[in-house]
Scaffold this active site. Structure first.
Site, mmCIF file in Angstrom:
data_model
loop_
_atom_site.group_PDB
_atom_site.id
_atom_site.type_symbol
_atom_site.label_atom_id
_atom_site.label_comp_id
_atom_site.label_asym_id
_atom_site.label_seq_id
_atom_site.Cartn_x
_atom_site.Cartn_y
_atom_site.Cartn_z
ATOM 1 N N TYR A 134 0.578 -0.982 -0.150
ATOM 2 C CA TYR A 134 -0.417 0.030 0.076
ATOM 3 C C TYR A 134 0.662 1.430 -0.054
ATOM 4 O O TYR A 134 1.831 1.192 -0.589
ATOM 5 C CB TYR A 134 -1.126 0.085 1.155
ATOM 6 C CG TYR A 134 -1.945 1.282 1.066
ATOM 7 C CD1 TYR A 134 -2.740 1.310 0.000
ATOM 8 C CD2 TYR A 134 -1.960 1.571 2.370
ATOM 9 C CE1 TYR A 134 -3.980 1.592 -0.112
ATOM 10 C CE2 TYR A 134 -3.621 3.203 1.897
ATOM 11 C CZ TYR A 134 -4.610 2.571 1.163
ATOM 12 O OH TYR A 134 -4.953 3.852 0.857
ATOM 13 N N LYS A 148 -20.761 -20.354 -10.013
ATOM 14 C CA LYS A 148 -19.531 -19.640 -11.212
ATOM 15 C C LYS A 148 -18.528 -19.451 -11.066
ATOM 16 O O LYS A 148 -17.436 -19.851 -12.120
ATOM 17 C CB LYS A 148 -19.959 -18.747 -12.028
ATOM 18 C CG LYS A 148 -20.468 -19.148 -13.557
ATOM 19 C CD LYS A 148 -20.492 -20.333 -13.757
ATOM 20 C CE LYS A 148 -20.115 -19.656 -15.746
ATOM 21 N NZ LYS A 148 -21.402 -19.102 -16.591
ATOM 22 N N ASP A 185 -24.801 -18.284 -20.972
ATOM 23 C CA ASP A 185 -26.134 -19.210 -20.793
ATOM 24 C C ASP A 185 -26.552 -19.289 -22.787
ATOM 25 O O ASP A 185 -27.043 -20.539 -22.682
ATOM 26 C CB ASP A 185 -27.466 -18.507 -20.276
ATOM 27 C CG ASP A 185 -27.271 -18.424 -19.135
ATOM 28 O OD1 ASP A 185 -26.877 -19.206 -18.181
ATOM 29 O OD2 ASP A 185 -26.890 -17.119 -18.549
ATOM 30 N N ALA A 187 -36.735 -21.128 -28.777
ATOM 31 C CA ALA A 187 -36.161 -19.675 -29.129
ATOM 32 C C ALA A 187 -35.902 -19.187 -28.146
ATOM 33 O O ALA A 187 -36.135 -17.299 -28.302
ATOM 34 C CB ALA A 187 -37.343 -19.317 -30.245
ATOM 35 N N ALA A 230 -32.705 -18.040 -25.720
ATOM 36 C CA ALA A 230 -31.587 -16.662 -25.556
ATOM 37 C C ALA A 230 -30.248 -17.632 -25.772
ATOM 38 O O ALA A 230 -29.528 -17.966 -27.413
ATOM 39 C CB ALA A 230 -30.552 -16.456 -24.444
ATOM 40 N N ASN A 265 -33.932 -28.444 -19.832
ATOM 41 C CA ASN A 265 -32.972 -28.038 -18.106
ATOM 42 C C ASN A 265 -33.677 -28.389 -17.213
ATOM 43 O O ASN A 265 -34.761 -27.583 -17.192
ATOM 44 C CB ASN A 265 -31.517 -27.612 -18.157
ATOM 45 C CG ASN A 265 -31.033 -27.937 -16.721
ATOM 46 O OD1 ASN A 265 -31.202 -28.157 -15.880
ATOM 47 N ND2 ASN A 265 -30.899 -25.745 -15.613
ATOM 48 N N ASN A 287 -21.513 -26.771 -19.793
ATOM 49 C CA ASN A 287 -21.293 -25.646 -20.134
ATOM 50 C C ASN A 287 -19.155 -25.860 -19.428
ATOM 51 O O ASN A 287 -18.282 -25.115 -20.315
ATOM 52 C CB ASN A 287 -22.187 -24.489 -19.482
ATOM 53 C CG ASN A 287 -22.991 -24.059 -20.143
ATOM 54 O OD1 ASN A 287 -22.894 -24.461 -21.411
ATOM 55 N ND2 ASN A 287 -23.763 -22.801 -20.637
#
Length: 754
Positions: free
Chosen positions: A44, A99, A167, A200, A202, A291, A323
C-alpha cells in the site's frame, strides 16, 4: 447445460453446505506476503504509488502490476436463474458464487460475482461498462431474453475486454462440438444437414447462430417456439427470432421434423414425442438439452429409433452437453492473449477443439472415472468428459490461437509448446484426480460401514456418501439414537438407512465364532470375544467387512488412531506381503506431496522403508502423479554423519537392487528434496525435480510433521490414508470434518487407498 446428477439432498443439507464455516463459497486471499511493515509499505502506501504512476503513463501496465489480467466478473440481474426464473439479483448470488468457483477450479481464473439490482437494460449496460477498468473479462449469466441480446451486444461494442453471455454461447459451443462429431459418425456435412431447433430463447438462438456460422445453411434450419415454426411473414415475433425465419409451409414441430437430420432442443420436458422422431432421417441426431429434464430421454428415443445418436444436459446419460467444458477455458485462452473480445472465430475454434479431443484415445484416468469401461469415440462418446484433464490445454490453446488469427489478441503467444506446458502445470492435478475417484466410486457403488454413526459428523458424511451416489452406508450404532439424529439432520425416511446395532445384530454369532478362532490362543475366552463384538464398534464394524456384509469401513473420530488400529487388527490382517502404513497428502496451489509413514511403524527397517516407498509411489500414480521419492533424514548424503542413517541407505540399496520404475533418492534433508536452489548443490542427485513422495525415517518425525502441517494448512491436507490392509479400511483423524470423512470413505470405496 447444468450438471444434473440426480443427486438427492435435503434443503437443510444444502443450506448447511453454504453456511458452514465461512458463509458462501468464495474468499479473497492476498497473493503477496503481508507479514512485515515493509510488506505493507510495498503493498500500500507509499510503495503502491510506483505502479500507479506506471499505469497512468501506460494503461497496459495494469496487466503487469494488478490482478486485472486474470480477473473475470460474473454479472447478472437474476432475471433467469437456472430453471427457477426471475427471482431477483440477491437470490442469484449463490449461483454466481458457484460460477466463480468453477472458473477457479477448472481454469485457475480468479472471479468475483456482481449482482445488479435492475431490470433496465440501459442501466445494466452502463453499470457494467463503468467497471471495465477492474476486470480482464465479463461473464454475463442468467439474464432473460431478449434483454440478454441487447445487453451483450451493447457491451461488446463498448468494451475492449472479452464479454460473453454463457447461457447463450457456452451451450452453443458444446452442442456444436457434439454435432460435429455426430455428423462425422453418420457421414453428414454441416453444409447439407437439415436441422430443427425447438426453443427460441437465448441459448437456442445462440446455438442456431453458431452452427450457421460453422456452415449449416440458413434455409435448412427450422426454428420452433411455443406457437410452432417461425416462418417468414409470421406475426408477433421479435427481431431476434425473425432473423431465423425461413420460407416454409410447415407449421408444427411434428411437421418440421419429417426428414430432419438433427433435432436441437432447448425447450421443455417431453416436448419431443417418440412418434415425432419416427419420421426423421436415418440415423437421426437428437440433442435434447432441456434442463433439468430433456425433451425425450435417450432410452425412449432409442426404443423408437435404435439408430439415433442422443445427447442431453444430464450426466447420468452419455453425451452430456455441459457448459463447464467451455467457459473456463474460453476465458483462460482469451485472458492469456489479452483479447479485446470473444468472437465467432474463437467460439468455433473452441467447438472444433472439443470435438477433436473426443476423437482422441481416452486417458486412463477418464476411463477409470467410468468404472474402468473402455471409453472410445462413438455414438455414446461424442463429447469429452467434463473432468478430462486435457481440456485446459487443448481448448484454451485453441481459443488463444483463434484470438490471434482473428486479430483481437493484444499479447500474442510466441511459443505455443511453452504455453501448453504452463497450462498443464497451472492446476493442481490432485483436485482433478479426486474428481475422477469420486466418479469411479459412483459408477461402482460399494457398501461402506460407518462405525461411529451416533457421531453427527460421521452421520453427515454417511448421508453425503449415499446422496452422492457413492454407495450404501451401513450405520453402526443404537437404532433409536441413529434414527433420531437422522431426523434432526433433515432425513425424511430414516428407516431407509441400514443400521447395525452390535447388541442385537443377527450377525453376532458368526462374528463370535470367527473371532474366537483368531484369538483363542492369544489369551481370549469366548465370553471375552462376545463382549468385544457386542461393545466395541470397531471390532463389530471390522467383522461386518471380514464376513463380506460390507466392502469397506471408516472410523476414527471418537478414539485415537492407535487404539482404532489395535481394535481393527483383532479382526483384519494386513494384505498378503504387505506392511500397513499411513499416508498424508499435503496439497498446495501448484503441488501435492505424499508423506509416509505417518501413522503405524515407529522405527521402520530398511525393508519396510523400501516397501513404504513403493506403496506410496503407487498411490501417487493412482492419483495422477509421476512419483519422485525422497528418503528424508536430518543428513544429506552423509552430512552431518549420524547413527540412524544405515536403514535409510539400505532402503535405497534395496530399490537399487530391484529398480521400481520411479525416481528415488536419499538420504536427504527436506530442503535438499524440495528446494530447487538447494538441490542444485547436489548435481549427482537422481531426482529430476523436487520430490513429491517423502518417506520419513520414523513415526515420531512423520506424525509430528503431518499434524503440524495439517494445523497450518487446514483444508489443504487429506489423510491419514491407511494402506496395506486385507480390506479397505480408513481411520480418520479425530479432528476430521464431514468432508474429510467423506473423502476417506470414497477413497476406500474406489479402491485407491489399498
Amino acid at each position: 447445460m447444468a450438471d444434473e446428477d440426480n443427486v438427492r439432498f435435503t434443503e437443510r443439507e444444502a443450506l448447511f453446505f453454504h453456511s458452514t464455516g465461512r458463509p458462501g463459497k468464495i474468499e479473497i486471499i492476498a497473493s503477496k506476503p503481508m507479514a512485515t511493515q515493509r510488506d505493507l509499505s510495498l503493498a500500500y502506501s507509499p510503495g503502491v504509488a510506483v505502479p500507479v504512476l506506471a499505469i497512468a503513463k501506460n494503461p497496459a501496465d495494469a496487466y503487469e502490476y494488478t490482478a486485472k489480467g486474470n480477473l473475470v466478473a460474473v454479472i447478472t440481474n437474476g432475471t433467469a436463474i437456472l430453471g427457477l426464473g426471475n427471482l431477483g439479483a440477491l437470490a442469484s448470488k449463490p449461483v454466481m458464487e458457484g460460477k466463480a468457483v468453477l472458473f477457479k477450479r477448472f481454469a485457475d481464473v480468479d472471479s468475483i460475482d456482481i449482482e445488479l439490482d435492475t431490470e433496465d437494460p440501459d442501466k445494466f449496460i452502463e453499470a457494467v461498462a463503468l467497471m471495465e477498468p477492474s476486470f480482464g473479462g465479463i461473464n454475463l449469466e442468467d439474464i432473460k431474453a431478449p434483454e440478454c441480446f441487447i445487453i451483450e451486444q451493447a457491451l461488446k461494442e463498448r468494451l475492449k475486454i472479452p464479454v460473453m453471455h454463457d447461457d447463450q454461447h457456452g451451450t452453443a459451443i458444446i452442442s456444436a462440438a457434439g454435432l460435429l462429431n455426430a455428423c462425422f459418425l453418420t457421414g453428414r456435412e454441416f453444409s447439407t444437414v437439415k436441422v430443427v431447433v425447438n426453443g427460441a430463447g437465448a441459448a437456442a438462438i445462440a446455438c442456431t447462430a453458431l452452427i450457421k456460422a460453422m456452415g449449416v445453411r440458413h434455409e435448412n434450419v427450422l426454428m420452433c417456439d411455443r406457437k410452432g415454426v417461425i416462418y417468414r411473414g409470421r406475426d408477433g415475433i421479435d427481431q431476434f427470432k425473425s432473423a431465423h425465419a425461413v420460407d416454409t409451409d410447415r407449421r408444427t414441430l411434428e411437421e418440421a421434423l419429417v426428414g430432419a437430420d438433427i433435432f436441437l432442443g432447448l425447450s421443455a420436458k417431453d416436448a419431443l414425442k417418440p412418434e415425432m422422431i419416427e419420421k426423421m432421417a436415418p440415423q437421426p441426431i437428437i440433442f435434447a438439452m432441456a434442463n433439468p429434464d430433456p425433451e425425450i430421454t435417450p432410452p425412449d428415443a432409442k426404443r423408437v429409433r435404435p439408430d439415433c445418436i442422443v445427447a442431453t444436459g444430464r450426466s447420468d446419460y452419455p453425451n452430456q452437453v455441459n457448459n463447464v467444458l467451455g467457459f473456463p477455458f474460453i476465458f483462460r485462452g482469451a485472458l492469456d492473449v489479452r483479447a479485446t473480445a470473444i468472437n465467432d472465430h474463437m467460439k468455433i475454434a473452441a467447438a472444433r477443439a472439443i470435438a477433436e479431443l473426443a476423437r482422441e484415445q481416452v486417458p486412463e484416468e477418464v476411463a477409470a472415472a467410468y468404472g474402468g469401461k473402455s471409453m472410445q469415440f462413438g455414438h455414446d462418446y461424442i463429447i469429452p468428459a467434463p473432468f478430462d484433464p486435457r481440456l485446459m490445454e487443448v481448448v484454451s490453446s485453441a481459443v488463444a490461437k483463434g484470438a490471434m488469427d482473428s486479430g483481437v489478441a493484444q499479447k500474442p503467444i510466441a511459443d505455443f509448446d511453452a504455453y501448453r506446458h504452463s497450462l498443464k502445470s497451472r492446476l493442481n492435478p490432485t483436485t482433478s484426480v479426486l474428481t475422477h475417484v469420486y466418479a469411479q466410486a459412483k459408477l461402482n457403488p460399494k457398501r461402506v460401514v460407518f462405525a461411529e454413526a451416533e457421531n453427527e459428523i460421521v452421520l453427515r458424511a454417511a448421508i453425503q456418501f449415499r446422496s452422492g451416489g457413492y454407495g450404501e452406508p451401513l450405520l453402526v450404532g443404537r437404532d433409536q439414537v441413529v434414527r433420531a439424529k437422522l431426523v434432526e439432520l433433515g432425513i425424511e425416511k430414516p428407516d431407509s438407512y441400514e443400521i447395525h446395532n452390535a447388541a442385537i445384530s443377527p450377525h453376532v454369532p458368526a462374528m463370535v465364532s470367527m473371532l474366537y478362532e483368531r484369538l483363542k490362543r492369544r489369551g481370549f475366552m469366548e465370553r471375552d470375544v462376545r463382549r468385544m463384538v457386542n461393545q466395541d464398534r470397531n471390532v463389530f464394524a471390522s467383522a461386518l467387512v471380514k464376513l463380506g456384509h460390507a466392502d469397506a469401513m471408516i472410523t476414527g473420530l471418537t478414539r485415537p488412531f492407535a487404539q482404532s488400529m489395535r481394535e481393527i487388527r483383532r479382526v483384519l490382517d494386513p494384505a498378503p506381503d504387505q506392511v500397513p502404513f499411513g499416508i498424508h497428502l499435503m496439497i498446495g496451489k501448484n503441488y501435492t506431496v505424499f508423506l509416509a509413514d505417518t501413522t503405524i511403524n515407529e522405527r521402520p527397517t530398511a525393508s519396510e522403508l523400501a516397501h513404504i516407498a513403493r506403496g506410496t509411489a503407487e498411490v501417487a500414480k493412482r492419483l495422477g502423479h509421476e512419483p519422485r521419492v525422497a528418503f528424508l533424514s536430518y543428513s544429506t548424503f552423509g552430512n552431518p554423519s549420524g547413527r540412524w542413517l544405515e536403514s535409510i541407505r539400505d532402503a535405497v540399496a534395496i530399490l537399487d537392487a530391484n529398480p521400481p520404475g520411479f525416481e528415488y533418492e536419499g538420504e536427504m534433508a527436506p530442503d535438499a528434496a524440495l528446494n530447487p536452489l538447494v538441490m542444485a548443490n547436489y548435481p549427482f542427485s537422481r531426482l529430476s525435480a523436487p520430490a513429491n513422495v517423502l518417506v520419513m525415517p520414523g513415526l515420531q518425525s512423520a506424525n509430528l510433521s503431518a499434524k503440524l502441517l495439517r494445523e497450518l494448512a487446514g483444508n489443504a491436507t487429506i489423510g491419514p490414508m491407511l494402506i496395506g490392509m486385507e480390506k479397505p479400511v480408513q481411520i480418520a483423524a479425530m479432528t476430521s470434518n464431514a468432508s474429510d470423512v467423506l473423502t476417506l470413505a470414497v477413497l476406500a470405496a474406489a479402491g485407491v487407498a489399498v
